[in-house]
Design a protein around this motif. Structure first.
Motif: not given
Length: 378
Positions: A86, A89, A122, A158-159, A205, A207, A244, A362
């Motif tokens: 993560p 995040a 997060a 996310l995470h 991944t 979420a 990203t 995203l």
């Protein structure tokens, strides 16, 4: 901005490359996906030992004191191996929120814990009805004495299932879609009234969906100015887009290399399929798209330090569109040039394709950012 790596960046890059080469083969990554958390706590500790978790955190808070270029180089390395931990995040999104809006006490408590790997963050901002509209917030924070009570829900955090603390946006004034009246709060993951449902995204991944029912917070939980949280959210999203974008570049580099190797080794009618001129042209077009995307990822990184908010948002949207288009082109061609094997779970290129497609959606997809750019010139 100088993109030539410094000696420290080269040494750090070499350490990261060696770590990921030994710990993040395709088979090792598949094993991590099968664990309950979907990532490795042991590797998270290794990242802390190497200083990766404190990379953009100031030295006074136990970090490396790095800048956007340092994060860009690291995210490219993570993209080459489809890293699952993560980092985005916690360090990029959560860390940016704390650095921009945290009080001295909040930063002193949280940033060193991030750098040493003992605390994960997060950012919970998105809601089901909002799509990519950052100002569309229904979650409310109502005054109760000196503190607040949160009510609402957050989506695709996310995470969010493994975070120890959450940066939660809530409306403290105004209507649902007004830019003003949004505030940010630090919420403990074990707070009464907070429920989390974790799940895997299409690329593996993690979420979570959050439900907040009567979550009571003290006044000290407020992160940043009351009613003035939206500009902070925008800066956090911009940092996420830049990070990203760099990750996509790393993923495209790996897909390009895998595709070239496949074209050279796959035999058909007694010769490598790479002898076909049409496939050579496709591979060349992939390389051109990769380099175009790399330039746009650099633009995103450069723009993070732009002081003019409108100009920064415009450049970030341009980068998001450019990297999104390049990532889609390279990913689709990588799968197509591999033929049927490219779609199997047992072959890595399809996993890279899925990660790039998830990243495209995203923080606003390509079409959304094209619309924003069009609105600026209409």
């Amino acid at each position: 901005m100088d993109f030539d790596p410094t000696e420290d960046q080269r040494l750090l890059g070499d350490s990261v490359a060696r770590l990921l080469a030994s710990e993040y083969s395709f088979e090792q990554r598949k094993s991590l996906l099968g664990t309950p958390t979907g990532w490795s706590e042991r590797l998270w500790s290794r990242y802390a030992e190497l200083g990766l978790l404190g990379l953009p955190i100031s030295e006074e808070h136990g970090g490396f004191g790095g800048g956007p270029v340092d994060v860009m180089l690291l995210m490219q390395a993570f993209g080459r191996h489809l890293v699952l931990e993560p980092y985005l995040a916690t360090v990029v999104l959560g860390g940016t929120a704390l650095r921009l809006a945290g009080t001295a006490a909040q930063q002193e408590e949280i940033l060193p814990a991030i750098a040493e790997g003992s605390l994960k963050l997060a950012v919970a901002h998105g809601e089901r009805q909002a799509r990519y509209d950052l100002s569309d917030v229904r979650t409310t924070a109502t005054r109760r004495g000196e503190g607040f009570v949160l009510e609402g829900a957050k989506s695709v955090v996310l995470h969010g299932d493994c975070a120890d603390r959450l940066v939660v946006s809530a409306r403290t004034a105004g209507r649902e879609d007004e830019p003003e009246g949004i505030s940010l709060f630090l919420v403990d993951a074990e707070a009464p009234g907070l429920a989390r449902r974790g799940y895997a995204l299409r690329d593996g991944t993690r979420a979570a969906e959050l439900s907040l029912s009567g979550v009571e917070l003290p006044r000290e939980a407020l992160l940043g100015p009351l009613d003035g949280g939206l500009p902070i959210v925008a800066r956090v999203v911009e940092a996420g887009i830049a990070a990203t974008a760099a990750e996509v570049i790393g993923a495209m580099e790996t897909m390009q290399a895998m595709t070239l190797d496949y074209l050279k080794t796959r035999q058909q009618f007694g010769r490598p399929i790479g002898d076909n001129q049409a496939l050579q042209h496709r591979a060349a077009e992939m390389l051109v798209a990769l380099e175009q995307g790399r330039s746009m990822a650099m633009l995103a990184t450069m723009s993070l330090e732009e002081e003019d908010a409108a100009e920064r948002a415009r450049a970030i949207s341009m980068a998001k569109v450019g990297v999104g288009q390049a990532g889609r082109f390279v990913s689709q061609n990588a799968v197509q040039l591999h033929g049927g094997i490219g779609m199997t779970e047992e072959y890595a290129v399809g996993h890279f394709f899925r990660r790039v497609m998830v990243i495209e959606h995203l923080f606003g997809d390509t079409a959304t950012h094209l619309d924003r750019l069009a609105d600026q010139v209409s």
